[in-house]
Design a protein around this motif. Structure first.
Motif, PDB file in Angstrom:
ATOM      1  N   MET A 146      35.912  14.463 -36.268  1.00 20.47           N
ATOM      2  CA  MET A 146      35.832  13.780 -37.562  1.00 20.47           C
ATOM      3  C   MET A 146      36.157  14.739 -38.708  1.00 20.47           C
ATOM      4  N   LEU A 147      35.666  15.988 -38.628  1.00 25.74           N
ATOM      5  CA  LEU A 147      35.952  16.968 -39.675  1.00 25.74           C
ATOM      6  C   LEU A 147      37.439  17.305 -39.709  1.00 25.74           C
ATOM      7  N   VAL A 148      38.070  17.419 -38.540  1.00 27.26           N
ATOM      8  CA  VAL A 148      39.512  17.689 -38.483  1.00 27.26           C
ATOM      9  C   VAL A 148      40.277  16.573 -39.198  1.00 27.26           C
ATOM     10  N   ARG A 149      39.912  15.319 -38.924  1.00 25.82           N
ATOM     11  CA  ARG A 149      40.634  14.200 -39.550  1.00 25.82           C
ATOM     12  C   ARG A 149      40.391  14.156 -41.058  1.00 25.82           C
ATOM     13  N   LYS A 150      39.176  14.495 -41.503  1.00 25.35           N
ATOM     14  CA  LYS A 150      38.911  14.512 -42.944  1.00 25.35           C
ATOM     15  C   LYS A 150      39.683  15.620 -43.654  1.00 25.35           C
ATOM     16  N   MET A 151      39.838  16.768 -42.987  1.00 18.20           N
ATOM     17  CA  MET A 151      40.545  17.880 -43.634  1.00 18.20           C
ATOM     18  C   MET A 151      42.052  17.634 -43.714  1.00 18.20           C
ATOM     19  N   TRP A 152      42.585  16.813 -42.817  1.00 13.67           N
ATOM     20  CA  TRP A 152      44.015  16.483 -42.862  1.00 13.67           C
ATOM     21  C   TRP A 152      44.270  15.140 -43.556  1.00 13.67           C
ATOM     22  N   ASN A 153      43.241  14.538 -44.160  1.00 13.83           N
ATOM     23  CA  ASN A 153      43.363  13.220 -44.770  1.00 13.83           C
ATOM     24  C   ASN A 153      44.235  13.267 -46.037  1.00 13.83           C
ATOM     25  N   PRO A 154      45.366  12.536 -46.077  1.00 16.83           N
ATOM     26  CA  PRO A 154      46.216  12.550 -47.278  1.00 16.83           C
ATOM     27  C   PRO A 154      45.747  11.567 -48.360  1.00 16.83           C
TER      28      PRO A 154
END
Length: 432
Positions: A158-166
């Motif tokens: 979940m943190l990975v997806r939030k950090m790459w969230n455009p």
């Protein structure tokens, strides 16, 4: 502004079951029945719109009916960002800047992480891991809920997806959820209030992630092992003190750490997730001129430990190392800190290393040594330490590379800035 980075616990009962977020004030409450905390909040504060943090369904309380409106999609996307294979495939080719709700520019994947108290050692490891392509791509493609992942692996994904969230609401992310689970899973060994060694965290975290993703003892049974695990051959021999010097040998040859071929040598093969490089101690006595000179050493000199000929003495055991299998991503731990009975000392030696094409061929034996493409590595991330040794007396920062723009960034907690590649060598590298 709504902030969904904190652990999903009811602010009243502290439970993580059936938690809803108030879309007016952002607080978390359990349930939506007539005796629930969310229901009472809607009556007392006149806040009526709530979202289920698990199913992402939106309800109006106290009436209790569900709402499905396209205007809520941005909130759902921030809660659980979704990526397609096309999105992920373009990240290393085209990664444009995005803008948050305050119209501030940020670059997805290169966002600051909150340092809540003393968790900078976690932040740099997270930044390094989210730029390892196989690991990043796997977690961005949102594995199915039925996948038997541990809570640690789920929160890291979940943190990975939030950090790459455009389409983020703000240009930084709080790793609070992951920090809480790291603390629980490690039995308080790694906490957000006490600074620890990043290499200790990396070693523990990769093994915990391996187990949490269904990995077994069999080599290559998880994505972590297929990405980071290599193999090294270790030759060992007991040191025997000789009173007489061999004929024809000078004093240097007699004291050199060389294996005696006439005695037994034990050999074993051991898997590794990272390689430790020993930095030679700086000069003990210096004159007035040398005090201003920082010692430097090339990376190839440190790697000679793994040439299969150089002996390493530990107690009464002499060892030599040779890599037999190279991993897809190679991690170096540059050993700067040494502990004695009184204090921790730091070696300030600067390690000179190339950013691209580090050739490991002369340190490898077996099939990998014959392929040039499999023995050359490019730098992905560089973690360095700044300040004095000891917990809380220094700080960590990381250099990461944006392959789409061919630009290096220096990240320290919430501070993200561009940096010239030539400046990376001047830092006291610790993990690469």
């Amino acid at each position: 502004m709504l902030d969904f980075d904190f652990e999903k616990l009811c602010s009243v009962s502290l439970t993580n079951l059936n938690v809803y977020a108030c879309l007016v004030c952002g607080k978390y409450f359990q349930g939506r029945g007539k005796s629930s905390h969310a229901y009472f909040h809607s009556l007392h504060e006149n806040h009526h719109v709530f979202v289920n943090l698990h199913s992402l369904a939106v309800y109006i309380l106290p009436d209790g009916y569900m709402v499905d409106d396209p205007s809520l999609n941005d909130i759902r996307f921030v809660l659980d960002p979704k990526f397609t294979k096309e999105n992920v495939g373009r990240l290393d080719k085209v990664n444009p800047y995005a803008y948050d709700l305050n119209n501030k520019r940020y670059l997805p994947g290169f966002v600051g992480l909150n340092n809540i108290k003393a968790n900078d050692y976690v932040n740099v490891i997270v930044h390094a891991l989210i730029h390892v392509q196989p690991l990043r791509d796997h977690f961005l493609l949102s594995p199915a809920p039925s996948t038997p992942y541990s809570e640690l692996a789920g929160r890291f994904g979940m943190l990975v997806r939030k950090m790459w969230n455009p389409r983020a609401f703000k240009g930084q992310v709080s790793p609070h959820e992951l920090l809480q689970e790291i603390s629980n899973a490690s039995k308080k060994r790694f906490t957000l209030s006490t600074q620890c060694d990043p290499i200790d965290l990396l070693s523990w975290f990769l093994n915990a992630l391996h187990a949490g993703m269904g990995g077994k003892k069999r080599p290559g049974s998880s994505l972590v092992q297929r990405t980071f695990q290599g193999e090294v051959r270790i030759d060992e021999q007991t040191i025997v003190v000789r009173d007489e010097r061999p004929e024809g040998a000078n004093e240097g040859e007699a004291t050199r750490k060389v294996f005696d071929t006439e005695r037994e040598i034990t050999t074993k093969r051991t898997p590794f997730l990272f390689l430790t490089l020993d930095v030679p101690p700086p000069p003990l006595f210096q004159d007035e001129v040398e005090k201003n000179i920082i010692p430097q050493i090339p990376l190839t000199t440190l790697l000679s430990k793994y040439d299969g000929a150089t002996g390493q003495e530990t107690g009464n055991i002499l060892r030599r190392y040779k890599i037999t299998k190279l991993p897809q991503y190679l991690v170096f731990h540059i050993k700067r800190f040494t502990k004695n009975n009184w204090t921790t000392e730091k070696n300030p030696t600067i390690v000179n290393f190339p950013i691209k094409n580090v050739d490991m061929r002369e340190f490898v034996e077996g099939p990998d040594a014959s392929s040039t493409s499999q023995t050359r590595y490019d730098l992905v991330a560089n973690i360095c330490h700044e300040g004095r040794p000891g917990a809380g007396r220094g700080s960590y920062r990381v250099h990461v590379h944006d392959r789409a723009k061919d630009q290096w960034f220096q990240i320290q907690d919430l501070f993200v800035e561009e940096i010239m590649p030539q400046m990376i060598f001047l830092s006291e590298s610790y993990v690469q």
